[in-house]
Structure formats: structure tokens, C-alpha cells
Design an enzyme around this catalytic site. Structure first.
Site, PDB file in Angstrom:
ATOM      1  CB  ALA A  70      -0.938   0.006   1.204  1.00 51.11           C
ATOM      2  CB  ALA A  71       4.397   1.885  -0.779  1.00 46.87           C
ATOM      3  N   GLY A  72       2.180   3.219  -2.412  1.00 52.13           N
ATOM      4  CA  GLY A  72       1.726   4.299  -3.277  1.00 52.13           C
ATOM      5  C   GLY A  72       0.392   4.872  -2.843  1.00 52.13           C
ATOM      6  CG  ASP A  73      -3.021   2.502  -2.997  1.00 52.33           C
ATOM      7  OD1 ASP A  73      -3.007   3.111  -4.083  1.00 52.33           O
ATOM      8  OD2 ASP A  73      -3.246   1.283  -2.905  1.00 52.33           O
TER       9      ASP A  73
END
Length: 294
Positions: free
Chosen positions: A240-243
Site C-alpha cells: 500500500a506504499a503508493g496508496d
């Protein structure tokens, strides 16, 4: 007062298996652990904004099944308004099958389920008009994301697009986008930075993984680029890094911070996220970000 954010996007149940490495074509390997978690890029981004204290609502579709009920509860419990959730009968909630290696890298395969059935009748102008910032990804039908962007642009809203999974995007769609947030692979598939600006995109936040991100703006046909470093952390899971990064950006923009200020905050959010397993569960709360010593 904080601006209101509407996330239009996907809601998925994540089925996660950890493995020493990715399997090659035709190869069977033994994984280590299996777990389920709540995700979908839309839900992840909405929960990130909600957990960070933002005023956020989710517009997306779930099936009338146990996964859908789980996700509805997950959104609500993470401070996301769920009044605009759509329940689609006779179809499953979206599913994402995620393989995570020991290094924290991941492969993701998505079965859209109810996400694919969002239609124009679900995107009501009066609903969009009650929000200040409209955020979308591409795990819902491309034509629906484009339709929502066009209405939002007409209404004078700030329109943000995370073009994932990436496809070639036409000029009419990109002309509606105020802030484009792709990674390096996605910007190439879209058509490139110059193409995006030629189509009318105003700002690009290009995420670079462990190398941070670049903020690229077009001011009177003068391209300006500023780099922001990431923090050095021990990576556990990048799911979920980008989110979470996008959620951090939008949370700060809702409080009228500059994009540069928003990026600094969002970098802290995503760098905490990657040290934890899971999608929504890995995203930190506002106080955790503010109190974290770097």
C-alpha cells in the site's frame, strides 16, 4: 475547515501469500504464509485519508457477499463515509491475489468483480458537486473514470488521478487532471511526462519507490522539477506504499497546504507503511506520522 475529498475507485479483498521469491512461468513453489486483508486502490486511498484525519467519502462498488460486508466495515471503521457505496447483486466483491517476497516486493493480480460494474448512473453530478477534491484510479472502467473526471472538471473541482493499472490515456481525459500521480512505469505507459503536459495536466508527482519522488509542474510552458528523498527504512511489504503516499498528499491538500508540504508529509506516511504488512492495516494514523522521529 478541511476540504471534502471523494475517492472514486476500487474496493477489493486481498488474498496474500508470502514467498521466498516470485515463481517463474510454469513453476510451482511453496509459499510461507497466507492471510487476507482489506484493500483495493480506492479503498486504500480513502482509508489513508480517513486514518490521517481527513474528511473523506468512498464511491465504489462491492458485491452482496461476505467480503463486501468486511470491506464496508473496514471503510467505516477507518473514518471513511460509506453513504455512497454501491452494492451490486450476482457478482463477487473485487479480489486481489498478492504475492509478497521476502524482500518486500510484490506482484498483484486483480479480478475486478463489482468494481467493473460501476456505470454512469452511479456518478451523479450533484454528488460530485458536494466535494472539493475528486480522486480516481483505473481499477474501475476507464470510461467511468474519464466520465467522472469530465464532470468534476466542469464543476471546478480539483481532480487527482492515480493511473494504476496504467493504460494509454487520451488527451480529453488528461486535460481534466490537475494532479497526476504515477510511478515510473505508469508514466511511460500513459505516454510520458511531455505528453501529459501537452494534454493539459498541470502537475505531476512522479513516485520513485525507495528513491522518493519528483514534483514536476508546468508553469507557463516552463517545466520545473524538484526531487524529494525518501527515508531509509527496513521494508517489510510495499503493498500500500503508493496508496498511502497519495492519501498523505490529499490529506494535506485538503488543509490548503502546498503540494511541496503535502509531499513531505506523504513521504513520511508511505515510509511508515512499508515497514508493516498488509494494505489498509499498514497505513499509519495522523499522530503516528507527526510524532515519528526520523
Amino acid at each position: 475547515m478541511s476540504k471534502k475529498v471523494l475517492v472514486i475507485g476500487s474496493i477489493n479483498k486481498d488474498l496474500v501469500i508470502t514467498t521466498p521469491r516470485f515463481a517463474k512461468e510454469g513453476e510451482t513453489i511453496l509459499g510461507n504464509n497466507f492471510s487476507t486483508s482489506n484493500g483495493g486502490k480506492g479503498a486504500n486511498q480513502a482509508c489513508a485519508i480517513g486514518k490521517l484525519g481527513g474528511n473523506v467519502s468512498m464511491l465504489g462498488a462491492i458485491g452482496n457477499d461476505s467480503f463486501g460486508k468486511d470491506l464496508k466495515e473496514a471503510l467505516s471503521s477507518n473514518n471513511v463515509n460509506i453513504d455512497n457505496l454501491i452494492i451490486k447483486d450476482n457478482v463477487s466483491t473485487g479480489i486481489a491475489v498478492i504475492t509478497v517476497t521476502e524482500s518486500g516486493a510484490n506482484h498483484i493480480i486483480v479480478a475486478q468483480g463489482a468494481n467493473a460494474l460501476i456505470n454512469k448512473d452511479d456518478i451523479k453530478e450533484e454528488l460530485l458537486n458536494s466535494y472539493d477534491i475528486i480522486v480516481m484510479q483505473l481499477e474501475i472502467p476507464l470510461e467511468i473514470a474519464k466520465y467522472a473526471a469530465k464532470i468534476s472538471k466542469k464543476l471546478g473541482k480539483t481532480v487527482v488521478l492515480n493511473p494504476s493499472p496504467a493504460v494509454k490515456i487520451d488527451k480529453e481525459f488528461l486535460n481534466c487532471i490537475d494532479i497526476l500521480i504515477p510511478n515510473e512505469t505508469e508514466i511511460d505507459i500513459i505516454g510520458g511526462i511531455d505528453y501529459a503536459f501537452e494534454c493539459g495536466v498541470k502537475n505531476i508527482i512522479l513516485t520513485l519507490g525507495a528513491n522518493g519522488c519528483d514534483f514536476i509542474s508546468n508553469n507557463n510552458n516552463k517545466i520545473e522539477r524538484k526531487h524529494f528523498d525518501a527515508y531509509k527504512v527496513d521494508v517489510t511489504d510495499t503493498t500500500a506504499a503508493g496508496d498511502s503516499f497519495l492519501g498523505g498528499v490529499l490529506r494535506m491538500m485538503a488543509d490548503n497546504k502546498t503540494i511541496e508540504e503535502a509531499i513531505i508529509f506523504a513521504t513520511k506516511v508511505s515510509n511508515i507503511t512499508v515497514t508493516r504488512k498488509g494494505a489498509i492495516d499498514s497505513i499509519p494514523y495522523y499522530d503516528e506520522v507527526i510524532n515519528k522521529k526520523w
